[in-house]
Write a protein that holds these residues in place. Structure first.
Motif, mmCIF file in Angstrom:
data_model
loop_
_atom_site.group_PDB
_atom_site.id
_atom_site.type_symbol
_atom_site.label_atom_id
_atom_site.label_comp_id
_atom_site.label_asym_id
_atom_site.label_seq_id
_atom_site.Cartn_x
_atom_site.Cartn_y
_atom_site.Cartn_z
ATOM 1 N N UNK A 1 0.860 -1.187 0.000
ATOM 2 C CA UNK A 1 0.000 0.000 0.000
ATOM 3 C C UNK A 1 0.892 1.231 0.000
ATOM 4 N N UNK A 2 0.605 2.191 -0.871
ATOM 5 C CA UNK A 2 1.340 3.454 -0.845
ATOM 6 C C UNK A 2 0.366 4.565 -0.454
ATOM 7 N N UNK A 3 0.783 5.363 0.506
ATOM 8 C CA UNK A 3 -0.068 6.448 1.001
ATOM 9 C C UNK A 3 0.466 7.764 0.460
ATOM 10 N N UNK A 4 -0.156 8.223 -0.636
ATOM 11 C CA UNK A 4 0.252 9.470 -1.269
ATOM 12 C C UNK A 4 -0.779 10.555 -0.964
ATOM 13 N N UNK A 5 -0.402 11.789 -1.252
ATOM 14 C CA UNK A 5 -1.299 12.906 -0.962
ATOM 15 C C UNK A 5 -2.588 12.816 -1.767
ATOM 16 N N UNK A 6 -2.504 12.223 -2.978
ATOM 17 C CA UNK A 6 -3.703 12.119 -3.810
ATOM 18 C C UNK A 6 -4.542 10.881 -3.507
ATOM 19 N N UNK A 7 -4.062 10.051 -2.569
ATOM 20 C CA UNK A 7 -4.843 8.884 -2.208
ATOM 21 C C UNK A 7 -3.992 7.638 -2.041
ATOM 22 N N UNK A 8 -4.678 6.505 -1.814
ATOM 23 C CA UNK A 8 -3.995 5.240 -1.570
ATOM 24 C C UNK A 8 -3.901 4.435 -2.865
ATOM 25 N N UNK A 9 -2.707 3.916 -3.145
ATOM 26 C CA UNK A 9 -2.531 2.983 -4.253
ATOM 27 C C UNK A 9 -2.017 1.667 -3.677
#
Length: 598
Positions: free
Chosen positions: A356-364
């Motif tokens: 899981x990657x937690x980026x400012x634009x959302x989770x991928x």
């Protein structure tokens, strides 16, 4: 002429002093008139200069010199001319114009250039080890080893320990690695074993009333080699009576402080203490590297109720879901990086690696986010300790597989991403190991450390019914992710010792045959006792910053256990075999396989 001082011990304080130096020609430069020569001995290097206008005889001798010739020279120390000084070198401000020089020995052309060092193939360096040991780096390692050993001896002597030698020719034991066997000429058909450690003898010394013993002991194990293992090795062996774990920790920490000081490293005690369960849960290793964070986090609770089948079924079958959090790597890592880490995890034994990657634009994610509710994703983020900009790597499987995979992946990622602070010296004690582990190949319990380790007293109550839950009074000392020492409080009761032998599958008859003298000793007023052994080779390797213990051993073996210098092991003469009543049989050749023409 007789040498009066080492080359590297001279300085500006010795100006105008007449000295006599000796050593090897390290470098020779002929400038057409002046000849400059760098003379090398163990203490360092000194520049010698021959001027035909000052001393024609010495100059003519200098003309004939070549690298690695051995010479002795006498003269006065002078200051180097202005502009030629090298203040960054220990003797870079001075030089010597010899009044007299004598050639002590010549040298044939060498099989490799010493200055190339580690660039030379190691097998060539080991074959000509006497040349390899002329290199400054190798001598520095052996000097450090000597200083560390002396410091340890002094420390133990100051703390009332006795240096006692124990036998090299002894009896084979059924536990541990393979023994090296030595045939007995005087008792045909019987064999000695070389000791894997002085374990039984040092316990016997405690029964003898010596109370505090140590030995810088040679030990032997016939096992496959690695960068930090040799068939023969040296350990600092310690045993004490009427003590508990705290006494061992105190003595050991003082010993290590003294040893580290020889490498100009200051460490402070007490070292942190973590249980075996803690380090396996948090780091996936019983020898964790604490120079960086990235602890393993448990996400099993989320997997119990989620809709992702792979996670849910694994946990329902008794497995776990755990994760690593890579801080700040969401924007720095590509899909190629994530796929690469997944392959690494599979190589370590994982069926798969989710992320899981937690980026400012959302989770991928690796495709798993659609199986989780938003609140479950948030719960996983919190349990993993992740923030925006972080990556969470997840593995679900049995506890043993997950901890092994994530523990090894943790180290791999730290090395690849440069997360390890090389300036740190992280030491800790790992305690409360299990007494036993299950050997699936032999379908029996076996001792995690050795069968002479005492179980914790409170665990003896259920020892017969649940031996696999018993905790050992054992401890390992870990330094920067490497085990440098280990020991335990020993069993000093004959009844408890017999019970442990029984649990690992030794019959009373076998136990008596192998360890009868120990059982008798324990039945003769054995005091409570315990000890520890530190691997001297490995400790010096780490203090010297080397990657292999071969670089801190004067004459090591290769990966196959061979000594390239002496060509050992080698065949024994028939006459010697006859004396031992042994017969040499050629190794069996594998059967030839004929291909089927069809």
């Amino acid at each position: 002429m007789k040498r009066s001082i080492g080359c590297g011990r001279l300085s500006l304080d010795d100006l105008d002093k007449e000295v006599c130096v000796a050593g090897w020609v390290n470098v020779r430069r002929d400038l057409g008139g002046l000849i400059f020569l760098e003379l090398r001995d163990r203490s360092g290097r000194l520049q010698l200069v021959a001027d035909p206008n000052k001393n024609k005889d010495v100059h003519e001798k200098f003309v004939t010199l070549r690298n690695e010739f051995v010479i002795i020279a006498r003269g006065k120390i002078t200051r180097r001319p202005e502009g030629t000084e090298k203040p960054d070198q220990p003797t870079g401000m001075i030089e010597l114009y010899p009044d007299e020089m004598e050639l002590l020995n010549t040298s044939r052309p060498l099989p490799f250039q010493l200055e190339l060092g580690q660039q030379v193939d190691e097998s060539l360096r080991l074959k000509y080890r006497y040349l390899d040991l002329r290199r400054r780096e190798m001598q520095r390692n052996l000097i450090l080893r000597s200083r560390v050993t002396i410091a340890i001896r002094k420390y133990l002597d100051e703390n009332d320990f006795l240096d006692v030698e124990t036998p090299i020719l002894t009896k084979a034991t059924p536990e541990g690695a393979r023994d090296f066997l030595v045939p007995s000429r005087l008792t045909p058909g019987s064999w000695y074993a070389l000791p894997q450690s002085p374990q039984l003898f040092k316990q016997t010394l405690m029964v003898s009333g010596l109370e505090r013993y140590y030995q810088v002991a040679r030990c032997f194990r016939d096992e496959d080699l690695r960068a930090d293992r040799q068939p023969e090795f040296t350990q600092v062996d310690i045993e004490m009576s009427f003590i508990n774990e705290e006494d061992i920790f105190e003595i050991s920490e003082g010993l290590l402080q003294r040893a580290f000081k020889e490498a100009d490293v200051d460490i402070k005690g007490p070292f942190p203490r973590l249980t075996y369960k803690e380090v396996m849960d948090r780091f996936g290793s019983d020898k964790p590297d604490l120079r960086f964070e990235m602890e393993i986090k448990d996400l099993t609770e989320v997997a119990k109720t989620c809709e992702f089948r792979a996670f849910k079924e694994t946990v329902a079958a008794g497995g776990v879901l755990k994760a690593l959090c890579l801080k700040g790597m969401a924007e720095k890592s590509s899909r190629k990086d994530l796929d690469g880490w997944q392959e690494v995890a599979k190589g370590f034994g994982a069926k798969a690696l989710a992320w899981l990657t937690f980026k400012s634009e959302g989770v991928k994610s690796s495709g798993i986010d659609k199986f989780f509710k938003p609140e479950e994703i948030e719960q996983m983020r919190q349990l993993a300790g992740a923030e925006t900009g972080d990556i969470v790597l997840l593995v679900a499987d049995t506890y043993k597989v997950v901890t092994n995979v994530l523990g090894r992946l943790r180290l791999k990622l730290a090395e690849d991403l440069g997360l390890i602070d090389e300036s740190k010296h992280a030491l800790l004690w790992v305690v409360d190991f299990p007494v036993f582990e299950w050997n699936e190949d032999e379908n029996r319990l076996e001792a995690v450390h050795h069968p002479f380790t005492s179980p914790r007293l409170e665990d003896l109550e259920n020892f017969d019914t649940q031996p696999e839950l018993a905790r050992a009074r054992a401890y390992d000392c870990v330094y920067n992710g490497c085990e440098i020492g280990g020991g335990s409080i020993r069993i000093h009761s004959k009844d408890v010792q017999s019970k442990v032998f029984s649990k690992i599958g030794l019959t009373e008859e076998t136990a008596r045959e192998k360890f009868g003298f120990l059982l008798d000793a324990l039945d003769s007023g054995a005091p409570p006792h315990g000890g520890i052994a530190f691997g001297l080779d490995r400790l010096v390797m780490l203090l010297a910053g080397c990657k292999s213990i071969r670089d801190v051993i004067a004459f090591p073996k290769t990966q196959s256990g061979a000594c390239l210098l002496t060509d050992a092991p080698s065949a024994a003469p028939d006459e010697q075999l006859k004396e031992l009543q042994l017969k040499h049989e050629a190794p069996k050749q594998p059967a030839k396989v004929t291909a089927d023409k069809s």
